[in-house]
Design an enzyme around this catalytic site. Structure first.
Site, PDB file in Angstrom:
ATOM      1  N   ARG A 104       7.460  75.191 -24.976  1.00 25.23           N
ATOM      2  CA  ARG A 104       6.836  75.165 -23.643  1.00 25.23           C
ATOM      3  C   ARG A 104       6.239  73.796 -23.350  1.00 25.23           C
ATOM      4  NH1 ARG A 104       1.857  75.809 -22.190  1.00 25.23           N
ATOM      5  NH2 ARG A 104       1.132  76.573 -24.207  1.00 25.23           N
ATOM      6  N   CYS A 119       5.395  76.229 -35.166  1.00 24.67           N
ATOM      7  CA  CYS A 119       4.997  77.182 -36.208  1.00 24.67           C
ATOM      8  C   CYS A 119       6.130  78.130 -36.557  1.00 24.67           C
ATOM      9  CB  CYS A 119       3.773  77.990 -35.772  1.00 24.67           C
ATOM     10  SG  CYS A 119       2.267  77.013 -35.784  1.00 24.67           S
ATOM     11  N   HIS A 123      -1.131  83.022 -38.246  1.00 28.43           N
ATOM     12  CA  HIS A 123      -1.692  82.301 -37.105  1.00 28.43           C
ATOM     13  C   HIS A 123      -3.201  82.542 -37.068  1.00 28.43           C
ATOM     14  CE1 HIS A 123       2.069  81.266 -34.695  1.00 28.43           C
ATOM     15  NE2 HIS A 123       1.315  80.195 -34.601  1.00 28.43           N
TER      16      HIS A 123
HETATM   17  N1  PCA Z   1       0.265  75.883 -33.673  1.00 27.58           N
HETATM   18  C1  PCA Z   1       1.512  75.632 -33.010  1.00 27.58           C
HETATM   19  C2  PCA Z   1       2.110  74.447 -33.723  1.00 27.58           C
HETATM   20  C3  PCA Z   1       1.045  73.884 -34.575  1.00 27.58           C
HETATM   21  C4  PCA Z   1      -0.038  74.884 -34.547  1.00 27.58           C
HETATM   22  O1  PCA Z   1      -1.077  74.814 -35.198  1.00 27.58           O
HETATM   23  C5  PCA Z   1       2.423  76.855 -32.962  1.00 27.58           C
HETATM   24  O2  PCA Z   1       1.913  77.985 -32.980  1.00 27.58           O
HETATM   25  O3  PCA Z   1       3.636  76.705 -32.925  1.00 27.58           O
END
Ligand code: PCA
Length: 204
Positions: A91, A144, A166
């Site tokens: 995005r 990620c 996450h």
């Molecule tokens: N979150 C992003 C990329 C790096 C991060 O800490 C993600 O969820 O893709």
């Protein structure tokens, strides 16, 4: 001594810090069983360099388990990711200005890989420790998810279990709670060979 590799990401999208790295760096060197210690490392937030960096770390450190973490803006709970999908659909541009749209992570790879971590047991234990946690059915389609997919692809069929967590914004979870929750999650992952059966799904 065996190693659990725990990674966090550098900041991205104009945020000055990334709580995933701020949290895991506090766990670097922590020994949570007699012969197991956490090694924490930071990954760049870029499609071109993050997977190579992770692959390099794995060949250098030969970890017995790998847990990658990253920030999920807007989420308020520690999210145990269930599945990595074979798609990049950014995005926003990454930290090197690259914004892939609908490209495959691995050209001839399967559509998806499941986490090989005991995610239900981890959610249960983190909650019981007083920190908010849940199973997440999508790690998104940004860096990620790409790192998660490459990790599972690399370690598929091996004895080394791996997955992705996450983490919330610091405005939605205090860093100390995040560190405590991650410490519990790592230790339970290490000590739980077979996952528990617990409700953790979503209707839609
Ligand atoms: N979150 C992003 C990329 C790096 C991060 O800490 C993600 O969820 O893709």
């Amino acid at each position: 001594m065996q190693t659990v590799l725990l990674t966090g990401f550098e900041p991205f999208d104009q945020d000055p810090v990334n709580p995933s790295w701020e949290a895991v760096r506090q766990l670097d060197g922590v020994q949570f069983a007699e012969d197991v210690q956490i090694v924490a490392r930071r990954l760049p937030c870029a499609f071109a360099t993050a997977p190579e960096c992770l692959v390099q770390l794995i060949s250098e450190l030969r970890p017995a388990m790998v847990i990658a973490t990253g920030l999920a803006p807007g989420r308020s709970e520690i999210s145990l990711e269930r599945v990595a999908i074979n798609i990049n659909d950014a995005r926003i541009p990454d930290n090197l200005g690259y914004q892939p749209i609908d490209t495959l992570v691995v050209a001839d790879g399967p559509a998806a890989y499941f986490s090989t971590l005991p995610i239900k047991a981890m959610v249960k234990a983190v909650r019981e420790s007083g920190v908010a946690a849940s199973v997440s059915q999508t790690a998104g389609t940004f860096v990620c998810n790409q790192v998660f997919y490459r990790l599972q692809h690399l370690l598929a069929g091996s004895q080394v279990r791996s997955g992705f967590i996450h983490v919330p914004d610091q405005s939605l979870m205090a860093l100390s709670s995040l560190v405590d929750g991650l410490r519990v999650a790592v230790s339970v992952a290490w000590n739980t060979p077979v996952d528990v059966r617990e409700v953790g799904g979503q209707v839609s």
